[in-house]
Each structure stands twice: as structure tokens, then as C-alpha cells.
Design a protein around this motif. Structure first.
Motif, PDB file in Angstrom:
ATOM      1  N   ARG A 176       8.903  -2.571  16.644  1.00 57.91           N
ATOM      2  CA  ARG A 176       8.938  -2.514  15.155  1.00 57.91           C
ATOM      3  C   ARG A 176       7.217  -2.461  14.948  1.00 57.91           C
ATOM      4  O   ARG A 176       6.637  -3.302  14.463  1.00 57.91           O
ATOM      5  CB  ARG A 176       9.131  -4.045  14.621  1.00 57.91           C
ATOM      6  CG  ARG A 176      10.519  -4.475  14.286  1.00 57.91           C
ATOM      7  CD  ARG A 176      11.077  -3.916  13.245  1.00 57.91           C
ATOM      8  NE  ARG A 176      11.341  -2.406  13.393  1.00 57.91           N
ATOM      9  CZ  ARG A 176      11.634  -1.492  12.434  1.00 57.91           C
ATOM     10  NH1 ARG A 176      10.933  -1.850  11.248  1.00 57.91           N
ATOM     11  NH2 ARG A 176      11.778  -0.054  12.685  1.00 57.91           N
TER      12      ARG A 176
ATOM     13  N   GLY B 161       4.392  -1.821  -2.584  1.00 54.61           N
ATOM     14  CA  GLY B 161       3.948  -3.021  -3.522  1.00 54.61           C
ATOM     15  C   GLY B 161       2.363  -2.823  -3.679  1.00 54.61           C
ATOM     16  O   GLY B 161       2.293  -3.495  -4.811  1.00 54.61           O
TER      17      GLY B 161
ATOM     18  N   TYR C  67      15.106   9.524   1.419  1.00 49.65           N
ATOM     19  CA  TYR C  67      15.433   8.066   2.006  1.00 49.65           C
ATOM     20  C   TYR C  67      15.803   7.013   1.251  1.00 49.65           C
ATOM     21  O   TYR C  67      15.105   6.889   0.182  1.00 49.65           O
ATOM     22  CB  TYR C  67      13.969   7.695   2.971  1.00 49.65           C
ATOM     23  CG  TYR C  67      14.064   6.407   3.693  1.00 49.65           C
ATOM     24  CD1 TYR C  67      15.460   6.119   4.305  1.00 49.65           C
ATOM     25  CD2 TYR C  67      13.184   5.441   3.620  1.00 49.65           C
ATOM     26  CE1 TYR C  67      15.376   4.785   4.980  1.00 49.65           C
ATOM     27  CE2 TYR C  67      13.334   4.118   4.227  1.00 49.65           C
ATOM     28  CZ  TYR C  67      14.502   3.895   5.030  1.00 49.65           C
ATOM     29  OH  TYR C  67      14.340   2.673   5.598  1.00 49.65           O
ATOM     30  N   PHE C  68      16.673   6.347   1.495  1.00 47.67           N
ATOM     31  CA  PHE C  68      17.339   5.390   0.481  1.00 47.67           C
ATOM     32  C   PHE C  68      16.615   4.180   0.185  1.00 47.67           C
ATOM     33  O   PHE C  68      16.549   3.657  -0.831  1.00 47.67           O
ATOM     34  CB  PHE C  68      18.853   5.008   0.973  1.00 47.67           C
ATOM     35  CG  PHE C  68      18.587   4.346   2.469  1.00 47.67           C
ATOM     36  CD1 PHE C  68      18.767   5.227   3.571  1.00 47.67           C
ATOM     37  CD2 PHE C  68      18.324   3.059   2.676  1.00 47.67           C
ATOM     38  CE1 PHE C  68      18.952   4.690   4.833  1.00 47.67           C
ATOM     39  CE2 PHE C  68      18.184   2.352   3.881  1.00 47.67           C
ATOM     40  CZ  PHE C  68      18.719   3.200   5.073  1.00 47.67           C
TER      41      PHE C  68
ATOM     42  N   PHE D  64       6.916  -0.594   2.470  1.00 49.55           N
ATOM     43  CA  PHE D  64       7.212  -1.650   1.501  1.00 49.55           C
ATOM     44  C   PHE D  64       5.767  -2.075   1.179  1.00 49.55           C
ATOM     45  O   PHE D  64       5.748  -2.201  -0.073  1.00 49.55           O
ATOM     46  CB  PHE D  64       7.709  -2.909   2.386  1.00 49.55           C
ATOM     47  CG  PHE D  64       7.965  -3.950   1.459  1.00 49.55           C
ATOM     48  CD1 PHE D  64       8.934  -4.279   0.518  1.00 49.55           C
ATOM     49  CD2 PHE D  64       7.028  -4.996   1.418  1.00 49.55           C
ATOM     50  CE1 PHE D  64       9.140  -5.159  -0.347  1.00 49.55           C
ATOM     51  CE2 PHE D  64       6.940  -6.135   0.573  1.00 49.55           C
ATOM     52  CZ  PHE D  64       8.164  -6.246  -0.116  1.00 49.55           C
TER      53      PHE D  64
ATOM     54  N   GLN E 199       9.108   0.983   8.123  1.00 48.86           N
ATOM     55  CA  GLN E 199       9.607   0.494   6.980  1.00 48.86           C
ATOM     56  C   GLN E 199       8.564  -0.663   6.336  1.00 48.86           C
ATOM     57  O   GLN E 199       8.155  -0.713   5.129  1.00 48.86           O
ATOM     58  CB  GLN E 199      10.966  -0.405   7.215  1.00 48.86           C
ATOM     59  CG  GLN E 199      11.617  -1.117   6.217  1.00 48.86           C
ATOM     60  CD  GLN E 199      12.100   0.040   5.106  1.00 48.86           C
ATOM     61  OE1 GLN E 199      12.799   1.180   5.596  1.00 48.86           O
ATOM     62  NE2 GLN E 199      11.795   0.092   3.811  1.00 48.86           N
ATOM     63  N   GLY E 200       7.776  -1.317   7.163  1.00 51.23           N
ATOM     64  CA  GLY E 200       6.840  -2.391   6.784  1.00 51.23           C
ATOM     65  C   GLY E 200       5.782  -1.774   6.106  1.00 51.23           C
ATOM     66  O   GLY E 200       5.346  -1.953   4.949  1.00 51.23           O
TER      67      GLY E 200
ATOM     68  N   SER F 200      11.279   1.724  18.485  1.00 54.46           N
ATOM     69  CA  SER F 200      11.854   0.876  17.250  1.00 54.46           C
ATOM     70  C   SER F 200      12.041  -0.619  17.653  1.00 54.46           C
ATOM     71  O   SER F 200      11.722  -1.434  16.739  1.00 54.46           O
ATOM     72  CB  SER F 200      13.062   1.275  16.662  1.00 54.46           C
ATOM     73  OG  SER F 200      13.665   0.625  15.824  1.00 54.46           O
TER      74      SER F 200
ATOM     75  N   PRO G 186       4.718  -3.854  10.430  1.00 55.81           N
ATOM     76  CA  PRO G 186       5.868  -4.039  11.419  1.00 55.81           C
ATOM     77  C   PRO G 186       6.702  -2.871  10.948  1.00 55.81           C
ATOM     78  O   PRO G 186       7.603  -2.978  10.151  1.00 55.81           O
ATOM     79  CB  PRO G 186       6.451  -5.344  10.630  1.00 55.81           C
ATOM     80  CG  PRO G 186       5.532  -5.848   9.705  1.00 55.81           C
ATOM     81  CD  PRO G 186       4.703  -4.802   9.148  1.00 55.81           C
TER      82      PRO G 186
ATOM     83  N   LYS H  89      15.214   2.065  -3.562  1.00 59.43           N
ATOM     84  CA  LYS H  89      15.537   0.704  -3.557  1.00 59.43           C
ATOM     85  C   LYS H  89      14.017  -0.036  -4.043  1.00 59.43           C
ATOM     86  O   LYS H  89      14.031  -0.958  -4.524  1.00 59.43           O
ATOM     87  CB  LYS H  89      16.279   0.002  -2.271  1.00 59.43           C
ATOM     88  CG  LYS H  89      17.521   0.545  -2.326  1.00 59.43           C
ATOM     89  CD  LYS H  89      17.936   0.151  -0.916  1.00 59.43           C
ATOM     90  CE  LYS H  89      19.734   0.404  -0.850  1.00 59.43           C
ATOM     91  NZ  LYS H  89      20.215  -0.022   0.418  1.00 59.43           N
ATOM     92  N   LEU H  90      13.043   0.300  -3.346  1.00 60.71           N
ATOM     93  CA  LEU H  90      11.738  -0.081  -3.546  1.00 60.71           C
ATOM     94  C   LEU H  90      11.168   0.011  -4.907  1.00 60.71           C
ATOM     95  O   LEU H  90      10.425  -1.179  -5.491  1.00 60.71           O
ATOM     96  CB  LEU H  90      10.741   0.399  -2.439  1.00 60.71           C
ATOM     97  CG  LEU H  90      10.684  -0.030  -1.059  1.00 60.71           C
ATOM     98  CD1 LEU H  90      10.191   0.721   0.115  1.00 60.71           C
ATOM     99  CD2 LEU H  90      10.304  -1.178  -0.799  1.00 60.71           C
TER     100      LEU H  90
ATOM    101  N   SER I 157       8.808   4.596  16.148  1.00 57.40           N
ATOM    102  CA  SER I 157      10.091   4.151  16.279  1.00 57.40           C
ATOM    103  C   SER I 157      11.345   5.552  16.490  1.00 57.40           C
ATOM    104  O   SER I 157      12.439   4.902  16.835  1.00 57.40           O
ATOM    105  CB  SER I 157      10.494   3.478  14.765  1.00 57.40           C
ATOM    106  OG  SER I 157       9.958   2.319  14.858  1.00 57.40           O
ATOM    107  N   LYS I 158      10.860   6.567  15.958  1.00 61.40           N
ATOM    108  CA  LYS I 158      11.961   7.536  16.010  1.00 61.40           C
ATOM    109  C   LYS I 158      11.878   8.382  17.132  1.00 61.40           C
ATOM    110  O   LYS I 158      12.405   8.020  18.360  1.00 61.40           O
ATOM    111  CB  LYS I 158      11.741   8.420  14.795  1.00 61.40           C
ATOM    112  CG  LYS I 158      12.061   7.612  13.613  1.00 61.40           C
ATOM    113  CD  LYS I 158      13.280   6.849  13.337  1.00 61.40           C
ATOM    114  CE  LYS I 158      13.491   6.374  12.226  1.00 61.40           C
ATOM    115  NZ  LYS I 158      14.846   5.738  12.118  1.00 61.40           N
TER     116      LYS I 158
END
Lengths: 404, 404
Positions: free
Chosen positions: B258, B118, B134-135, B114, B110-111, B255, B107, B139-140, B249-250
């Protein structure tokens, strides 16, 4: 093996619904030949047999033509859609929903569940879950390093309710459980929690300060005109401690759009949005538009859909209860049925593989729903009526081949 | 504050792109009145200015009409789509992609990111990231309880490349880093890593046994006919240790559907699928169909799109470098630009709020990309050409109001 290897070793997916195509049936000693008939994949509903809400493609198309404002929504979902859904969900569940802070749109109900668990479960936190219950519940607890506290549900014994072991639930809460997660109607049995049971859950959760996630995915598909009690509608628990999960993927057959929703606790929803920002940003923007058809189905459409599912349920139930050694509780809601089979020579995993190879029938092994369900499997009976009943007859024949 | 509270306190989202609508500008001492002009949201691309690949809605519609087989795919995505994409991505990146084991549909990009993080980051694992980058990367790492090892990129200094501090990267790898994650072209600067730099990364990763995730989201939008080096295409690193991330998406403006993809390491992809099973099951089934239009755009469409972005880049660059005290490196790829502004009286977060209120311009504060970027902001210049240039002029005017 390090911690991460160990975690993923436990995150099995090969027996998960829809993944059967990746299974190999090698090494099994099969008895007899294959049985002809229309293949049926009972691991999930068939959206060709029960098609999406009429007009949903047109609604998607309108969303697409809205362009940027529909493509790039807030992470919690487009404001105007949250507003209309909040009103519908408040009416449905019997308690108010504030659109700005109390609802988040997610990529499927699975997305809602993942974000909700991520928002609540930290390392070592005790989480009570029901056995049997949706297989992802236990996997999510493990993934977030929580501690699983299973509570038994005697679904064959429960007469006016689920048979949830309430004293055991209280013991669990007393032992320091932080979160209780349960599906109602229950997945995989189709049992509905009685009003007294829901009141008991609310009372205990309030007494021990436990947060509750109520997965009500199938709560719009209730059979025989039964009463259904929304936990949040009781107004007995601190509203910031309850989250309700719902979505249009099941009865409404919108699964291909991947839409779900969580509503209730502003505290949890704020965290869920933070998490969504790094997980997948948002439910697909154009797909979000389709939410507007939900709870706005054509007059009579839902009633007819429920009646058709009830008729399939009845026929399958009759066939199964007529088979020697099978045991099954009549589902009161949802599209699942969880038969217990007589003793056979195969483990339940091997049985499901044999069934697929020999009869073209896919079911989900009971062990996905709790390690003790070694003699059960789950079916989703949202299928072509005739094909489903025939497939159940083939299933019984395959079971008979492997009896002890 | 327990561990989970602490984790979410660090997972801020209010300054994240697209979330500005939730910001309050109260408490700011604003100087001067508002500036008129078309509002521009530079936090992400404008799909009304650069519309999706022609025919993508029709492709979606075809997918919808395919019914169940498009709605319920394997968690890693529909087999036939993986096959066609694997071939295209192999040709694009210069190394083979096996459709059964080496690609997963997700998705959004970003999916993919992630799931990839993980699959790789366990508690305490050291992860090297670039600053700025990339911010979500940082965070991840924090979300999965990894340990962040930042490596500086001197993007103003790098002439034939990014300016990545390669000795610092080797120090990081030597210190026990398990994973290196970087975007190329770099987000937020638009810098492309030189061939020598990519070779150095591969050499070091192979030497120290480090896994690498290459986020190549913008790698189809390269300006001035520059050379772009795919890490995986070098064939220098163990293929099971590289994962490449990409999505439509870009540049392709899909986008709203998704869609993203990760390809490479079968080991990582197997884990990612297990994780996808509990995160959101799959990229929206009907949306997956739209992947077939990707890398199959109409003749000349991509070239024209890149030329138009290059023209916007040039005009904005000219305006910014003409302004007193501004510093900016010319982006070599992608749609981002990361100007450094002269010293002002406002913190960068307050500046972005003032800019939004006073000039109708949304930008992303530099501190999202690394704590040291207190005097920079990011824009995505995939916008209406004239409106974007005018918005940059207003931005300079607002900066001038708050100069020290």
C-alpha cells in the motif's frame, strides 16, 4: 476565504504528535541554556524501548509469501483473518462478533476512527465528544461538517470513575445529538470510566437513540488490576448502534504496520467499507497477516509489558506530584499522562517549543485536547524508563524557568 | 432518506474490483452450463503472475529493523525517503521536485487520490472528469459534495491521442470548473494522451485558472516505444496548480505494501498532510522503506516486464477483434483493456455475474467508469499469459450465449 480554506485553516497539524520536526522555535525569548540528557519524544510511544510482539516480522514474511491472496483482500480485510479476530474480540469484549458483517480491518486505529466518523457524521449532525479527549475526535467532527457538542470531564474530581458530567451528557443527547464518541481509557488522562458510568452512557444512548463509538485503543493495558467495562459487553444498547475501535499499535507496538479494527454495528461497517474503497482500498495486505499475532502474544508477554508501564507511570507520577504547583491524576490505563502545570509566562504552544529546544523533550500541548487546557500537556510514557524519568525532571526545570 | 444515507447509497462498492466475492448471482436465468478452465480475476493484476520488485521483502525487513524512526515518520513520510524519491521523480517527469514541500507518501495511490480530492473539492465545487475514467474519480467528487462535470473521450475515434473532446473541456472550464482530474494512460482504455492534447490541457487550465490532478499511475508501462508527455514536464502551468499521482502498486506489483505518492503543488500537499493526520496518519512506516527499491529496479527488469505485458495485450487484442461484434481499442500503456461487446439480453452487471459463475472470469462492468458504458467491461491483463487468453475465449463464448 471560502469554506474549504476555512476548513483546512482549522485542521492544524503542526502541534500534532510526531510533527514537531516541522516546528520553528524562532521568535521565542528563551531563558537559560540547554539541558543535557537523552532526548525523549513523549508525543508517541517508543517502539525501540517497547518492541513489537515477538515474531511479528516472521508473520509478515509468511503473509508476503502467500502472494496475491494476501496482497488483494476484500476492502474490509481478508476473510480468514476476520474470522480469527472476531472470535478473539468477542471473548475480550464479552459480546459476539460476526466475522462476515461485524468487523472491518483498517489502516491503523486512526483509519478505523476516520471511516467510522465518515459513516456517521453528515453536515450539521450534532456529535457529542468529551473534553478532554483525543484531539482527532474534534477535528473529524469539523471535517465532516458536524456540530461539536462538548461534554466536560472533571478528571481531577472523578474518584470512582472518569468524572464525566453525566447530566451534561443527557442534556446533549436531549438536544438532538446523533453520535457520541469517547475513548476509554481516556486519552489524554488515562482515566478509566467506572462501571456505573458506562452503564449510564448505555442507558442514555438507548433512551435517546444515540449511536456510540467507543475508542478502546488502550483497553488491554489496565493498571493495578482494575475493573474495565466494555460498553458492548453490557448488552444494553441496540448492537447496531455501537461500534468499538481497537488496534495493536499501542501496547503491542505494531504501529509501523498500520493496523486497526472496528467491530460491532453491521450498518456502520457496511458504510465504512464503502468509504474505505475510495480512501485507501484496504489495510496493507501483507501487514494484515500480522493481525494473527494479536491476542496470541507469548505467555506472560502482555502481563510483563503492562507491569513495566505501570512502573514507569509510578516513577513519573512521583516526580510530578513532588514538583511545586503541578497537578496530575494517576492514569488507570494506557500510556498517557496529562499533567497540569503552574502558571508560566509562555503560552502552552510556545512552552512545548521551548521545552523541545532547551531540553530535548517533546510533549503535546493540552489545547489539542480541548481549547480550555491551556495549562496542561500530554506525555506518552511508553519510553525507556530511565530516560523518561530524567526527561520529566528536565521538563519541571524548564517550567520553573518560565514561572510567573 | 437524509443527506448521509443518500451519499452512501450512491457509494456502491459491490461491483468494485476485488469485491466480487460479496456478490450473489441469484435470480439470474443462466443459459448453458459452466465452462472449465483456470479462473482468472481480471478485476486487478495478479501479483503471483507478475511478482513484486526483487528484493522488496528484504528492504521491508531492513526498515523493520530500523525501528522507531521507520515506524513513526512525519505524516508526509520519512524525510530521507522523500529526498531520494524526489530526485527520481523529477528525472522521470522532467520537472524539479522539492523534497521538503513538494512530495507526500500515501497509503497506496488510492490514498494519494483521496487526499488530493479532499484538499481541493469543497461543497458545490465544479470538478471536470473524463468519461470513461477511473471509477473512484466520480465517487470522490460526490463524496466531497462537488459537482461532476463530465467530458467525453471518443477513445475509438482518437487516432493520434485519446479522443478527449477539447472544445467540451474548454466549455467546462469556462463554466467555472475549479479542478480537472484525469488519468494518463487512461483507465480503463489504456489510451495515452497525445503531446498536443496534453499541451491543450495545460493551455486551457492556465487560461481559466483550473487546478489539475494528473493520475499517472501507469506511466511507466508504455508500449511500442510510444512518446509519453508528463503535464508537469511541459512547464506551462503554474506549478502550484498541478499535482501528479504515481505509485508502485501496478507495473511494479507492490500493491500489498500500500504505497503511493503525490508530488507537485506545495499548497495541495500541505493540505493533504493535514488530512492524512486524521485519515490514517501515514503510509505504514515499515512499508515506506520499500519505496527505496522503486525506480531502482534491477537492470532490464522493467523492460522485460513491459515486453511481457505487451505480448499478453497483443494476444488478447487479436482474440477480441476476431470475435463477431466486439470492438476494442489497442491499449498504448498500462494493463487495462476496455472492450465493447455486441448487444446481449443481460444488463452489464448481470453479465459480469453470469461470467463469474459460468466461466470463472471476473471483469469490471463498464458502468463503473461512466453511466453510458452499458455495453463494455474492463479487464486488467496483468495475469498469467495463457490463463488470461483462455479466459478471454471463455468470455466471448458466454457473450455469444446471451446475444439478442
Amino acid at each position: 476565504m471560502n469554506r474549504l480554506d476555512d476548513k483546512f485553516a482549522r485542521l492544524g497539524v503542526d502541534s500534532a504528535p510526531g510533527q514537531e520536526v516541522r516546528q520553528r522555535a524562532t521568535g521565542l525569548e528563551l531563558r537559560g541554556g540547554t539541558l543535557g540528557g537523552i532526548p525523549v519524544d513523549f508525543s508517541h510511544g517508543d517502539v525501540d524501548a517497547f518492541t513489537p510482539i515477538p515474531g511479528s516480522l516472521d508473520t509478515f514474511t509468511k503473509g508476503f509469501h502467500e502472494g496475491a491472496q494476501q496482497a488483494y483482500t476484500e476492502y474490509r480485510g481478508r476473510g480468514s483473518i476476520r474470522e480469527s479476530l472476531a472470535e478473539k474480540l468477542a471473548a475480550f469484549s464479552g459480546a459476539p462478533v460476526e466475522p462476515e458483517s461485524e468487523i472491518i480491518l483498517t489502516p491503523g486505529t486512526q483509519g478505523a476512527l476516520f471511516l467510522a466518523m465518515g459513516a456517521n457524521v453528515g453536515r450539521g449532525d450534532k456529535v457529542a465528544i468529551v473534553e478532554p479527549d483525543y484531539f482527532a475526535n474534534r477535528k473529524l467532527v469539523e471535517f465532516f461538517d458536524g456540530e461539536l457538542v462538548p461534554v466536560r470531564m472533571d478528571y481531577f474530581g472523578g474518584v470512582n470513575g472518569s468524572g464525566l458530567d453525566l447530566p451534561a451528557l443527557e442534556d446533549a443527547f436531549r438536544s438532538g445529538v446523533k453520535l457520541f464518541l469517547f475513548s476509554n481509557p481516556n486519552n489524554p488522562t488515562g482515566v478509566i470510566y467506572g462501571r456505573d458510568e458506562v452503564i449510564a452512557i448505555a442507558t442514555l444512548a438507548q433512551k435517546y437513540g444515540v449511536n456510540v463509538i467507543a475508542d478502546e485503543l488502550y483497553s488491554r493495558q489496565i493498571f493495578d488490576g482494575r475493573e474495565y467495562t466494555h460498553l458492548r459487553g453490557l448488552d444494553m444498547l441496540d448492537p447496531d448502534n455501537i461500534l468499538t475501535i481497537l488496534g495493536p499499535s499501542k501496547t503491542e507496538s505494531l504501529s509501523g504496520f498500520r493496523l486497526g479494527v472496528a467491530f460491532g454495528s453491521p450498518r456502520m461497517i457496511e458504510r465504512m467499507e464503502k468509504l474505505q474503497a475510495i480512501v485507501s482500498l484496504r489495510a496493507a495486505g501483507y501487514c494484515q497477516a500480522v493481525f494473527t499475532d494479536w491476542f496470541s502474544e507469548p505467555e506472560g508477554w502482555m502481563a510483563q509489558r503492562i507491569a513495566k508501564h505501570q512502573a514507569i507511570r509510578d516513577d513519573i507520577y512521583t516526580v510530578l506530584t513532588g514538583a511545586d504547583g503541578f497537578r496530575v491524576r494517576l492514569p488507570e490505563g494506557g500510556s498517557y499522562l496529562f499533567p497540569q502545570i503552574p502558571e508560566i509566562k509562555l503560552g502552552i504552544g510556545d512552552f512545548t517549543r521551548a521545552l523541545r529546544v532547551q531540553a530535548g523533550v517533546s510533549v503535546t500541548p493540552g489545547t489539542e485536547f480541548g481549547p480550555q487546557f491551556t495549562g496542561s500537556f500530554r506525555i506518552n510514557f511508553s519510553q525507556d524508563h530511565g530516560a523518561a524519568v530524567a526527561a520529566i525532571r528536565r521538563t519541571i526545570e524548564i517550567v520553573n524557568r518560565y514561572r510567573v
